[in-house]
Write an enzyme that holds these catalytic residues in place. Structure first.
Site, PDB file in Angstrom:
ATOM      1  N   ASP A 161      31.055 -22.749 -29.879  1.00 44.70           N
ATOM      2  CA  ASP A 161      31.592 -21.416 -29.614  1.00 44.70           C
ATOM      3  C   ASP A 161      30.762 -20.812 -28.471  1.00 44.70           C
ATOM      4  O   ASP A 161      29.698 -21.336 -28.109  1.00 44.70           O
ATOM      5  CB  ASP A 161      31.541 -20.554 -30.891  1.00 44.70           C
TER       6      ASP A 161
HETATM    7  C1  GLC Z   1      34.504 -16.119 -29.076  1.00 46.33           C
HETATM    8  C2  GLC Z   1      35.063 -16.519 -30.420  1.00 46.33           C
HETATM    9  C3  GLC Z   1      35.922 -17.751 -30.377  1.00 46.33           C
HETATM   10  C4  GLC Z   1      36.657 -17.821 -29.046  1.00 46.33           C
HETATM   11  C5  GLC Z   1      35.613 -18.012 -27.962  1.00 46.33           C
HETATM   12  C6  GLC Z   1      36.247 -18.050 -26.558  1.00 46.33           C
HETATM   13  O1  GLC Z   1      33.194 -15.635 -29.173  1.00 46.33           O
HETATM   14  O2  GLC Z   1      34.149 -16.636 -31.509  1.00 46.33           O
HETATM   15  O3  GLC Z   1      36.832 -17.684 -31.492  1.00 46.33           O
HETATM   16  O4  GLC Z   1      37.572 -18.901 -29.054  1.00 46.33           O
HETATM   17  O5  GLC Z   1      34.604 -17.014 -27.988  1.00 46.33           O
HETATM   18  O6  GLC Z   1      36.766 -16.812 -26.237  1.00 46.33           O
END
Ligand code: GLC
Length: 733
Positions: free
Chosen positions: A291
């Site tokens: 993430d």
């Molecule tokens: C965010 C989220 C994740 C998302 C990623 C890209 O912090 O936790 O669900 O897909 O970043 O935006």
């Protein structure tokens, strides 16, 4: 890095010189060759620097995800593996892809990702709402719409579906999942993966799925975000892993590691889940992306002393691609030199990324056709699906004296902060959603009741605050009407990432507006527009009917008006419990037994029962369940028996009914939940007709359980098959 690079380049030149590869048609460029051969050929050609860049994901365009710092990345290396793409137009994306294909040494296409959570431009209901439709086929169709629009804009990969089983509505991200039940999340996970990927990801309008957040993010303590979770191995296996296992079996190309720690070990440094379970036990051959910043965040979690150690821990645990924090680019080469990561693992990680790119057909079709918006977005069929999904996701919670549907009504007042505010129906994680695309409630009602009823409207108050200056107008409008529709709720931005709330109440000012309007004595229909279950006891006392409308996308107003008029017959049922109060949380249907009975262990100040339980939902039809029967009451492991129930529609109105089949194992050496959903089916039952629902019970699949090592087993003894208020015992012998 430079030393290694020169060595690799020199090796490569020798290979070419001795004919180890033909420059005319290298295997990796041969579309007819086996993908594994292409992967291996390409990896063998790559320098270390090229390999490491394949394992990094940067951001292209302005990052609209407010929790991550927006940045316009200008110095994007042409060998970058992936970009999170924040832009409406394919031109920007194609221009970047062209650089990669023509300016890099090997011409490896970039993988463009984006958060396509519930639609790209044609926004449909949030996933928590979709789960309440109990219609996986409809959700698959909606996911196909999202894939087509994303594909047309140059996105090849979505960070969806999110299948974190969640039982705490204080957590803002409950909106993104499919509720509190593992089986429900598993079924919808499969539907969404199929909708995105189809049977062949290289086809047009297909995008790679990404199961997230692996694993157990929904157990965040007290509903706060990014905080630790305490999950036993038993609960990991019987509650949080099943939806991910279903997604892997459905062929999901990728997964995303989560932010939180799992009983002390961060998910993003957790070799057990990332490698032993995912790669060794489940044989997943795609890749895991971290993430956003989850690698460098290992420092904050008390796991890594510095960035380099964080990089080593995440990479060795089994995360192939690093999202946005560039840790892999900064430290992998050094870690290799220091012998702290293995070149074999680097090569295997690159293979996994390339494998997904080959499966997507990106080498053959690196560019996307640049079409006018009118040919890409909001197509008639897409809008039809969006409206149907909204209508089937909304849940009729109360309908006293059948005040609904509203037929032959002279004047209808539509009052409240949501009445004319179409933005909120988009919810959070709206990808490229635009408020101007939305049909809001007042517009929907005016269109639905044109020529039949007069529609009056007043805002009454804001979503929150103390300003009651709009109450008088609202009361005046209510007095001038025959029925009042009060539109309450939360802003779309009040749920989603980093949107934890200490209370699940609807702001007091809105409850006070309802009280003022209800005092007029008119029949009151309350619409609840939220991204999470909310506290309704006080609202329930002042409403003749309550419709949970969630955040339901571009055709929310059409769906709401259609449900109020009876054009649609409500068929939604809750996929997540509505607590009586915040104080009850966590409260969910599939809890384990308590040690005492009666009122022992229950609250002394409020009821311990939820306001509205899992699977609650009313219809305008009356469904009468016949006797539950089973084809046999004994079976052995490996055998199947069937259970049946016939449902009669005793009304004059056709309706859709979902039958939920639960299983109870009353006694087991690992105690089971009081009941567990194991199958559901939604069917149309015409007025006056009977339809039989059947559950083919496979002993190990439906009665078995899993232990803390993930091993499925089947106890002998009694099990109960439950539908509605009926229960029949069967025995495994
Ligand atoms: C965010 C989220 C994740 C998302 C990623 C890209 O912090 O936790 O669900 O897909 O970043 O935006």
């Amino acid at each position: 890095m430079m030393k290694l690079k020169h060595l690799a380049t020199a090796t490569f030149c020798l290979m070419v010189a001795f004919g180890c590869s033909s420059e005319k048609s290298p295997i990796y460029k041969d579309a007819s060759a086996d993908i594994e051969a292409r992967v291996n050929d390409l990896v063998n050609r790559m320098t270390l620097e090229e390999k490491i860049l394949q394992l990094n994901q940067y951001v292209l365009g302005i990052n609209t995800v407010e929790n991550n710092f927006g940045e316009m990345v200008k110095d994007i290396p042409v060998e970058i593996g992936s970009l999170i793409y924040f832009n409406d137009h394919a031109e920007v994306r194609n221009a970047m892809q062209k650089k990669a294909m023509e300016e890099s040494r090997l011409g490896i296409p970039i993988l463009f990702g984006h958060d396509v959570i519930h639609g790209y431009r044609t926004t449909y209901p949030i996933p928590l709402a979709l789960a309440c439709s109990w219609n996986p086929e409809l959700v698959r169709q909606a996911s196909e719409v999202a894939a087509q629009e994303a594909y047309d804009c140059g996105v090849n990969w979505t960070f969806s579906p999110m299948v974190d089983v969640s039982r705490d509505p204080r957590w803002g991200r409950v909106m993104e999942c499919f509720g509190e039940d593992p089986y429900t999340n598993a079924v919808f996970c499969e539907a969404v993966v199929k909708g995105y990927q189809g049977d062949d990801m290289s086809e047009k309008n297909r995008i790679a799925a990404c199961l997230k957040h692996y694993v157990g993010y929904g157990a965040s303590e007290a509903g706060r975000d990014y905080v630790p979770t305490e999950i036993s191995d038993q609960t990991l296996w019987d509650t949080y892993l099943p939806p991910f296992e279903a997604g892997v079996k459905a062929g999901a190309a990728t997964l995303m590691s989560a932010f939180h720690t799992i009983s002390g070990i961060p998910a993003s440094a957790n070799h057990y889940i990332l490698t032993e379970v995912l790669k060794e036990k489940w044989q997943h051959d795609g890749f895991v992306v971290s993430d956003w910043g989850a690698v460098e965040q290992l420092r904050y979690q008390g796991m890594a002393e510095d960035e380099k150690e964080a990089t080593m821990l995440a990479f060795n645990a089994g995360i192939e691609m690093d999202m946005a924090d560039r840790m892999y680019q900064k430290y992998l080469a050094t870690l290799l030199e220091e012998g702290k990561v293995d070149m074999k693992l680097v090569d295997e990680s690159v293979r996994r990324v390339l494998r997904v790119k080959f499966r997507l057909g990106l080498f053959e079709q690196p560019y996307v056709e640049e079409k006018p918006e009118s040919e890409m977005y909001l197509l008639p069929k897409s809008l039809e699906i969006a409206e149907k999904a909204a209508a089937e996701s909304m849940v009729l919670l109360k309908n006293e004296n059948s005040v609904l549907p509203l037929e032959d009504v002279g004047t209808i007042a539509v009052i409240g902060p949501v009445a004319s505010d179409s933005t909120q129906h988009l919810g959070n994680w709206g990808a490229r959603a635009r408020a101007e695309d939305v049909v809001g409630i007042v517009q929907g009602m005016c269109e639905e009741y044109a020529g039949k009823s007069k529609i009056l409207t007043a805002k009454g108050c804001d979503f929150e605050g103390e300003d009651k200056s709009g109450f008088a107008e609202a009361v005046r409008v209510a007095k001038a009407s025959d029925v009042v529709v009060v539109c309450l709720g939360h802003k779309g931005s009040w749920s989603g990432e980093n949107q934890s709330r200490s209370t699940i109440e609807i702001p007091k000012i809105q409850e006070e507006l309802l009280s003022a309007v209800e005092a007029t004595g008119k029949p009151v229909v309350v619409l609840v527009t939220t991204g999470r279950p909310v506290e309704l006891p006080r609202i329930e006392k002042k409403a003749d009917a309550i419709l949970q409308t969630w955040h339901s996308g571009v055709r929310a107003g059409k769906a709401i008006a259609g449900l109020l008029s009876g054009r649609y017959n409500p068929s939604g049922k809750l996929a997540m419990t509505f607590p009586y109060s915040t104080g009850q949380i966590p409260v969910y249907y599939n809890r384990r037994h308590r040690a005492r009975t009666g009122d022992q262990g229950l609250y002394k100040d409020i009821t311990s029962e939820p306001m509205y339980p899992f699977a609650h939902g009313l219809s305008y039809s009356t469904f009468e369940y016949g006797k539950l029967t089973v084809s046999a009451d004994k079976l052995k492991e490996g055998e199947t028996i069937s259970a049946e129930v016939t449902v009669k529609n005793a009304s004059q109105r056709d309706g859709l009914e979902t039958v939920h089949w639960f299983v109870k194992d009353p006694y087991s050496h690992i105690t089971r939940p009081v009941k567990e959903l194991k199958y559901f089916e939604k069917k149309l039952i015409k007025a006056g007709e009977n339809v039989t629902f059947r559950f083919e019970i496979n002993s190990l699949r439906d009665l078995g359980f899993v232990n803390r090592e993930g091993k499925k087993y089947l106890d002998k003894g009694e099990y109960r098959i439950m539908v509605g208020d009926q229960s029949v015992s069967i025995y495994v012998i």
